[in-house]
Motif scaffolding. Structure first.
Motif, PDB file in Angstrom:
ATOM      1  N   ALA A  97      29.849 -31.762   3.862  1.00 54.22           N
ATOM      2  CA  ALA A  97      30.464 -30.675   3.993  1.00 54.22           C
ATOM      3  C   ALA A  97      30.132 -29.564   4.247  1.00 54.22           C
ATOM      4  CB  ALA A  97      30.956 -30.616   2.179  1.00 54.22           C
ATOM      5  N   LEU A  98      28.648 -29.209   5.044  1.00 50.56           N
ATOM      6  CA  LEU A  98      28.001 -28.087   5.127  1.00 50.56           C
ATOM      7  C   LEU A  98      28.623 -27.796   5.935  1.00 50.56           C
ATOM      8  CD1 LEU A  98      24.317 -28.786   3.816  1.00 50.56           C
ATOM      9  CD2 LEU A  98      26.065 -26.729   3.546  1.00 50.56           C
ATOM     10  N   PRO A  99      29.347 -26.432   6.588  1.00 49.42           N
ATOM     11  CA  PRO A  99      29.122 -25.530   8.006  1.00 49.42           C
ATOM     12  C   PRO A  99      27.907 -25.619   8.755  1.00 49.42           C
ATOM     13  CG  PRO A  99      29.068 -23.918   6.450  1.00 49.42           C
ATOM     14  CD  PRO A  99      29.115 -25.473   5.933  1.00 49.42           C
ATOM     15  N   CYS A 100      27.866 -26.120   9.967  1.00 48.76           N
ATOM     16  CA  CYS A 100      26.328 -26.041  10.855  1.00 48.76           C
ATOM     17  C   CYS A 100      27.155 -25.910  12.380  1.00 48.76           C
ATOM     18  CB  CYS A 100      25.869 -27.622  10.774  1.00 48.76           C
ATOM     19  SG  CYS A 100      24.262 -27.128  11.342  1.00 48.76           S
ATOM     20  N   ASP A 101      26.018 -25.202  12.645  1.00 48.56           N
ATOM     21  CA  ASP A 101      26.366 -24.683  14.441  1.00 48.56           C
ATOM     22  C   ASP A 101      24.710 -24.752  14.694  1.00 48.56           C
ATOM     23  OD1 ASP A 101      29.163 -23.087  14.388  1.00 48.56           O
ATOM     24  OD2 ASP A 101      28.138 -21.367  12.894  1.00 48.56           O
ATOM     25  N   VAL A 102      24.119 -24.687  14.296  1.00 50.36           N
ATOM     26  CA  VAL A 102      21.970 -24.575  14.083  1.00 50.36           C
ATOM     27  C   VAL A 102      22.018 -25.892  13.477  1.00 50.36           C
ATOM     28  CG1 VAL A 102      19.982 -23.658  14.680  1.00 50.36           C
ATOM     29  CG2 VAL A 102      21.887 -21.840  14.890  1.00 50.36           C
ATOM     30  N   PHE A 103      21.184 -26.454  14.493  1.00 51.38           N
ATOM     31  CA  PHE A 103      20.275 -28.134  14.049  1.00 51.38           C
ATOM     32  C   PHE A 103      19.133 -28.266  14.059  1.00 51.38           C
ATOM     33  CE2 PHE A 103      20.621 -32.924  14.259  1.00 51.38           C
ATOM     34  CZ  PHE A 103      20.000 -33.184  12.431  1.00 51.38           C
ATOM     35  N   LEU A 104      18.549 -28.296  12.585  1.00 53.58           N
ATOM     36  CA  LEU A 104      16.637 -28.476  12.164  1.00 53.58           C
ATOM     37  C   LEU A 104      16.866 -29.122  11.099  1.00 53.58           C
ATOM     38  CD1 LEU A 104      16.485 -24.470  12.537  1.00 53.58           C
ATOM     39  CD2 LEU A 104      16.253 -26.162  14.408  1.00 53.58           C
ATOM     40  N   GLY A 105      15.823 -29.504  11.135  1.00 50.88           N
ATOM     41  CA  GLY A 105      15.474 -30.646  10.116  1.00 50.88           C
ATOM     42  C   GLY A 105      13.615 -30.671  10.008  1.00 50.88           C
ATOM     43  N   ALA A 106      13.307 -31.283   9.416  1.00 50.63           N
ATOM     44  CA  ALA A 106      11.994 -31.481   9.028  1.00 50.63           C
ATOM     45  C   ALA A 106      10.718 -32.252  10.012  1.00 50.63           C
ATOM     46  CB  ALA A 106      11.904 -31.935   6.900  1.00 50.63           C
ATOM     47  N   HIS A 107      11.265 -33.397  10.774  1.00 50.94           N
ATOM     48  CA  HIS A 107      10.970 -33.920  11.499  1.00 50.94           C
ATOM     49  C   HIS A 107      11.026 -33.349  12.948  1.00 50.94           C
ATOM     50  CE1 HIS A 107       7.725 -36.301   9.425  1.00 50.94           C
ATOM     51  NE2 HIS A 107       8.837 -36.308   8.403  1.00 50.94           N
ATOM     52  N   SER A 108      10.743 -33.759  14.282  1.00 51.34           N
ATOM     53  CA  SER A 108      11.310 -32.792  15.357  1.00 51.34           C
ATOM     54  C   SER A 108      12.565 -34.051  15.691  1.00 51.34           C
ATOM     55  CB  SER A 108       9.715 -32.819  16.367  1.00 51.34           C
ATOM     56  OG  SER A 108       9.445 -34.425  16.504  1.00 51.34           O
ATOM     57  N   HIS A 109      11.831 -35.426  15.675  1.00 53.06           N
ATOM     58  CA  HIS A 109      12.751 -36.260  16.100  1.00 53.06           C
ATOM     59  C   HIS A 109      14.316 -36.307  15.692  1.00 53.06           C
ATOM     60  CE1 HIS A 109      11.499 -38.692  12.955  1.00 53.06           C
ATOM     61  NE2 HIS A 109      12.761 -39.744  13.129  1.00 53.06           N
ATOM     62  N   PHE A 110      14.239 -35.920  14.313  1.00 48.19           N
ATOM     63  CA  PHE A 110      15.565 -35.815  13.980  1.00 48.19           C
ATOM     64  C   PHE A 110      16.755 -34.774  14.668  1.00 48.19           C
ATOM     65  CE2 PHE A 110      13.847 -35.645   9.157  1.00 48.19           C
ATOM     66  CZ  PHE A 110      13.955 -37.390   8.668  1.00 48.19           C
ATOM     67  N   PHE A 111      16.305 -33.736  15.149  1.00 49.19           N
ATOM     68  CA  PHE A 111      17.219 -32.440  16.120  1.00 49.19           C
ATOM     69  C   PHE A 111      16.601 -32.939  17.446  1.00 49.19           C
ATOM     70  CE2 PHE A 111      13.710 -30.431  14.421  1.00 49.19           C
ATOM     71  CZ  PHE A 111      13.244 -29.197  15.328  1.00 49.19           C
ATOM     72  N   HIS A 112      16.215 -33.767  18.040  1.00 52.50           N
ATOM     73  CA  HIS A 112      15.420 -33.959  19.280  1.00 52.50           C
ATOM     74  C   HIS A 112      14.478 -32.659  20.298  1.00 52.50           C
ATOM     75  CE1 HIS A 112      17.438 -37.584  19.432  1.00 52.50           C
ATOM     76  NE2 HIS A 112      18.933 -37.029  19.230  1.00 52.50           N
ATOM     77  N   LEU A 113      13.626 -32.363  19.384  1.00 49.84           N
ATOM     78  CA  LEU A 113      13.292 -31.049  19.512  1.00 49.84           C
ATOM     79  C   LEU A 113      13.155 -30.964  20.931  1.00 49.84           C
ATOM     80  CD1 LEU A 113      11.544 -28.233  18.665  1.00 49.84           C
ATOM     81  CD2 LEU A 113       9.582 -29.821  18.731  1.00 49.84           C
ATOM     82  N   GLY A 140      25.948 -32.664  17.084  1.00 47.57           N
ATOM     83  CA  GLY A 140      23.673 -33.382  17.222  1.00 47.57           C
ATOM     84  C   GLY A 140      23.938 -33.756  15.218  1.00 47.57           C
ATOM     85  N   TYR A 141      24.117 -32.068  15.035  1.00 45.95           N
ATOM     86  CA  TYR A 141      24.227 -32.567  13.112  1.00 45.95           C
ATOM     87  C   TYR A 141      25.252 -33.308  12.815  1.00 45.95           C
ATOM     88  CZ  TYR A 141      25.089 -30.903   8.525  1.00 45.95           C
ATOM     89  OH  TYR A 141      24.601 -31.275   7.491  1.00 45.95           O
ATOM     90  N   ARG A 142      26.858 -33.854  12.897  1.00 45.87           N
ATOM     91  CA  ARG A 142      27.378 -34.274  12.485  1.00 45.87           C
ATOM     92  C   ARG A 142      27.044 -36.338  13.103  1.00 45.87           C
ATOM     93  NH1 ARG A 142      31.019 -29.919  14.012  1.00 45.87           N
ATOM     94  NH2 ARG A 142      31.807 -31.277  16.219  1.00 45.87           N
ATOM     95  N   HIS A 143      26.467 -35.976  14.042  1.00 47.06           N
ATOM     96  CA  HIS A 143      25.921 -37.279  15.136  1.00 47.06           C
ATOM     97  C   HIS A 143      24.970 -37.979  13.783  1.00 47.06           C
ATOM     98  CE1 HIS A 143      28.376 -36.613  18.558  1.00 47.06           C
ATOM     99  NE2 HIS A 143      28.699 -37.062  17.725  1.00 47.06           N
ATOM    100  N   ALA A 144      24.384 -36.876  13.079  1.00 41.77           N
ATOM    101  CA  ALA A 144      22.711 -37.465  12.136  1.00 41.77           C
ATOM    102  C   ALA A 144      23.382 -37.981  11.328  1.00 41.77           C
ATOM    103  CB  ALA A 144      22.161 -35.907  12.811  1.00 41.77           C
ATOM    104  N   SER A 204       3.974 -31.759  16.482  1.00 37.19           N
ATOM    105  CA  SER A 204       4.620 -32.456  18.034  1.00 37.19           C
ATOM    106  C   SER A 204       6.119 -33.493  17.066  1.00 37.19           C
ATOM    107  CB  SER A 204       3.576 -33.636  18.458  1.00 37.19           C
ATOM    108  OG  SER A 204       3.083 -34.516  16.892  1.00 37.19           O
ATOM    109  N   ASP A 205       5.809 -33.559  15.544  1.00 36.15           N
ATOM    110  CA  ASP A 205       7.148 -34.506  14.917  1.00 36.15           C
ATOM    111  C   ASP A 205       6.619 -33.996  13.355  1.00 36.15           C
ATOM    112  OD1 ASP A 205       9.169 -36.421  14.697  1.00 36.15           O
ATOM    113  OD2 ASP A 205       7.929 -37.267  14.071  1.00 36.15           O
TER     114      ASP A 205
END
Length: 307
Positions: A248-264, A287-291, A68-69
């Motif tokens: 600086a990283l280009p990001c289209d698809v935002f994922l992360g180590a905890h699900s709440h980071f990217f609103h899974l 979402g990535y830039r805001h995070a 879940s997270d």
């Protein structure tokens, strides 16, 4: 004679502990598919993060097989698969079942990566390596922590531990890990741990190439000081460099180590809605830039408060 007896007793106790562990692991892995997974070895405050979550395909060849997270990602290729993080040992049967539900085999995992060396992300590394024969790849600063079962970690050394796991390949910033036509690039982004690694890759969707970012964490752990941190004196400049990398990283698809980071949960609900959305909700550069911006604000707020 006393020394010999003490050494013999110590060796015998070690063998008994190993035997007990092997029996526990055998019983754990013998659980039938769909059987509820326990929380043995999971710190109490992390147990709510370790609840079941249905596996699904995020985009292209990236699949979510975590809880879940506690995010775990399976990246599939024709030559075998890459697993990013392993989670808790007690959840390995669920991990195995989640992979199977998507039509893949856990035994086909060839490479095991780490986002960072904390118990909720690497406790099961040794077990997954044992079950699959996967090569374990870890960033140089975190490699001794994974190999030492948590020893030397600047925040949780002496608090949490896990089964030590051999590291088959130690990597530095910019290293590439390739398998079956897929290449993942390691960006060393320390702060949360010394070897926290942001992994990137490219996927294909609707005839387009999209940049994927797997974000490890930018959180300052509870009780950690940024100023005068004797266990991690370089934590502030490390975070400063990491925020520069993330921005600086280009990001289209935002994922992360905890699900709440990217609103899974919200994105899965939209992904699986009927009719399906016109755009995959995991394509979320804003979402990535805001995070990243929010994480940097929290970091600077604490830094200002400590000064």
């Amino acid at each position: 004679m006393i020394g010999d007896a003490t050494a013999y007793t110590s060796a015998l106790m070690g063998q008994l502990r190993n035997r007990a562990r092997h029996l526990w692991l055998a019983a754990l892995l013998a659980l039938p598919a769909g059987c509820a997974v326990g929380q043995a070895g999971v710190p109490r405050h992390m147990q709510p993060w370790n609840q079941e979550f249905p596996p699904f395909t995020v985009i292209d060849n990236i699949h979510y097989v975590g809880s879940s997270d506690i995010a775990i990602f399976l990246i599939t290729t024709p030559a075998g698969h890459i697993l990013l993080d392993s989670g808790f040992e007690a959840s390995v049967p669920r991990l195995r079942d989640n992979i199977a539900k998507l039509g893949f085999r856990m035994e086909d995992i060839k490479i095991l990566l780490a986002s960072h060396a904390h118990i909720d992300h690497v406790q099961a590394h040794a077990l997954v390596r044992q079950l699959t024969g996967a090569r374990v790849v870890v960033a140089r600063p975190d490699a001794p922590v994974v190999e030492g079962g948590g020893r030397g970690e600047p925040v949780y050394d002496g608090v949490y531990s896990w089964t030590p796991c051999p590291v088959d390949r130690i990597i530095d910033d910019g290293a590439k890990v390739s398998l079956g036509g897929v290449t993942m690039t390691a960006h060393l982004t320390p702060g949360h741990t010394r070897g926290a690694t942001t992994w990137t890759m490219v996927v294909h969707d609707g005839g387009r190439d999209l940049n994927v970012v797997f974000f490890p964490s930018a959180n300052v752990n509870d009780g950690v000081h940024l100023i005068g941190n004797q266990r991690y004196p370089e934590i502030v400049p490390d975070f400063e460099r990491s925020f520069a990398v993330w921005k600086a990283l280009p990001c289209d698809v935002f994922l992360g180590a905890h699900s709440h980071f990217f609103h899974l949960s919200d994105k899965v609900e939209r992904l699986q809605s009927q009719p399906p959305p016109a755009k995959n909700p995991f394509i979320d550069p804003d979402g990535y830039r805001h995070a990243i911006a929010d994480a940097e604000k929290r970091f600077r707020r604490q830094l200002d408060w400590e000064r």
